[in-house]
Design an enzyme around this catalytic site. Structure first.
Site, PDB file in Angstrom:
ATOM      1  N   ASP A 101       0.851  -1.189   0.000  1.00  0.00           N
ATOM      2  CA  ASP A 101       0.000   0.000   0.000  1.00  0.00           C
ATOM      3  C   ASP A 101       0.889   1.242   0.000  1.00  0.00           C
ATOM      4  OD1 ASP A 101      -2.079  -1.786   0.346  1.00  0.00           O
ATOM      5  OD2 ASP A 101      -2.905  -0.792   2.107  1.00  0.00           O
ATOM      6  N   HIS A 158       4.474  -7.574   0.066  1.00  0.00           N
ATOM      7  CA  HIS A 158       4.069  -8.851  -0.526  1.00  0.00           C
ATOM      8  C   HIS A 158       4.745  -9.069  -1.878  1.00  0.00           C
ATOM      9  CE1 HIS A 158       0.595  -9.692   2.285  1.00  0.00           C
ATOM     10  NE2 HIS A 158       0.938  -8.451   2.609  1.00  0.00           N
ATOM     11  N   SER A 262       8.219   3.075   4.875  1.00  0.00           N
ATOM     12  CA  SER A 262       9.408   3.504   4.143  1.00  0.00           C
ATOM     13  C   SER A 262       9.126   3.388   2.654  1.00  0.00           C
ATOM     14  CB  SER A 262      10.625   2.688   4.557  1.00  0.00           C
ATOM     15  OG  SER A 262      11.792   3.260   4.031  1.00  0.00           O
TER      16      SER A 262
END
Length: 295
Positions: A101, A158, A262
């Site tokens: 995200d 992911h 980050s």
């Protein structure tokens, strides 16, 4: 607009903000943040988490545990898992998915060995990949995408596709903030910050997924090795994975996490993928959505 012209347009406080990044005790602040994030102070921790969530507009309805009282520490909150089906993974076999995200910081074509950091700032593959020229050669004239995770975002990372891990490289470095403003004004930012480089073999060719550290990013971890930092060794450390130690991951599977947000950088070989046309700089993105298609 060149760098000098950009600097001339900055306000006094913007210049102070940039200068502070160079003089502040980055490692000390990061260690302090790491210590604080581990503490379990009961109602005090829950109250501070609630304030943080309010300030950054964190959407707790997507979390597997939506109540602040479910988190014993900030660390648990930072790496909170999502509810089932909160991020459906695109199942098109020719599509690669976004790993996290956040927002697209930059993306596009790698010009020989140069990647765009921000308007007017480029950095080299060789620098980003810690001087590994053989590895950098794979990605010359390839494609890249940089995803910035803000404090409000889901902090787990992911896999864009099925892959086999070949190598992991820990690169010590600075801990500059990686927010969009600093990305525009700190040269070579992603190639000078601490980072974990993960090299994969995929049906789309070689792929690199890089976790970039930042100020108060207390640690980065992977599912196969656990917490990578701390400790923070002063030299580059490499792990190879083959034979019995081979690590296979599937599309959409969790591969790592940040303890506070980050940046993730993906690299793809030349003529292997085409980045999704709807993605633009500063586009908000969600893990599992389409990043690229097979060429």
């Amino acid at each position: 607009m060149n760098i000098l012209e950009k600097k001339a347009q900055l306000s006094y406080w913007q210049r102070i903000k940039i200068a502070f990044q160079y003089v502040m005790p980055q490692l000390y602040l990061t260690r302090l943040a790491g210590w604080f994030a581990k503490q379990q102070w009961g109602a005090v921790t829950h109250f501070v988490i609630k304030l943080f969530a309010k300030k950054y507009h964190v959407d707790m309805s997507e979390a597997a545990k939506p109540n602040f009282s479910d988190y014993a520490s900030f660390n648990e909150f930072f790496i909170r898992p999502l509810a089932d089906n909160a991020r459906p993974i695109n199942q098109n076999p020719t599509a690669l998915c976004l790993p996290a995200d956040g927002r697209i910081s930059q993306l596009g074509h790698i010009e020989q060995d140069l990647l765009l950091q921000a308007k007017g700032h480029y950095f080299s593959l060789n620098d980003l990949l810690a001087g590994d020229e053989a590895l950098a050669h794979h990605f010359k004239d390839g494609e890249f995408a940089t995803t910035y995770l803000s404090p409000r975002d889901y902090h787990r990372v992911h896999m864009p596709c099925d892959a086999t891990l070949c190598k992991m490289i820990y690169v010590p470095g600075d801990l500059f903030s990686v927010n969009p403003f600093l990305a525009e004004h700190v040269p070579n930012l992603f190639a000078r910050n601490e980072r974990v480089i993960c090299v994969f073999d995929t049906e789309f060719g070689k792929m690199v997924q890089i976790l970039v550290g930042a100020t108060i990013t207390a640690s980065m971890s992977t599912v196969w090795a656990g917490v990578i930092n701390p400790p923070r060794p002063e030299k580059i450390t490499t792990w190879t994975y083959e034979g019995a130690s081979a690590v296979k991951l599937t599309k959409g599977q969790e591969m790592g996490a940040f303890q506070l947000g980050s940046t993730v950088i993906n690299l793809f070989e030349k003529d292997r993928v085409q980045l999704a046309s709807h993605l633009q700089v500063d586009s908000p993105v969600r893990m599992g959505e389409i990043l690229a298609h097979q060429k």
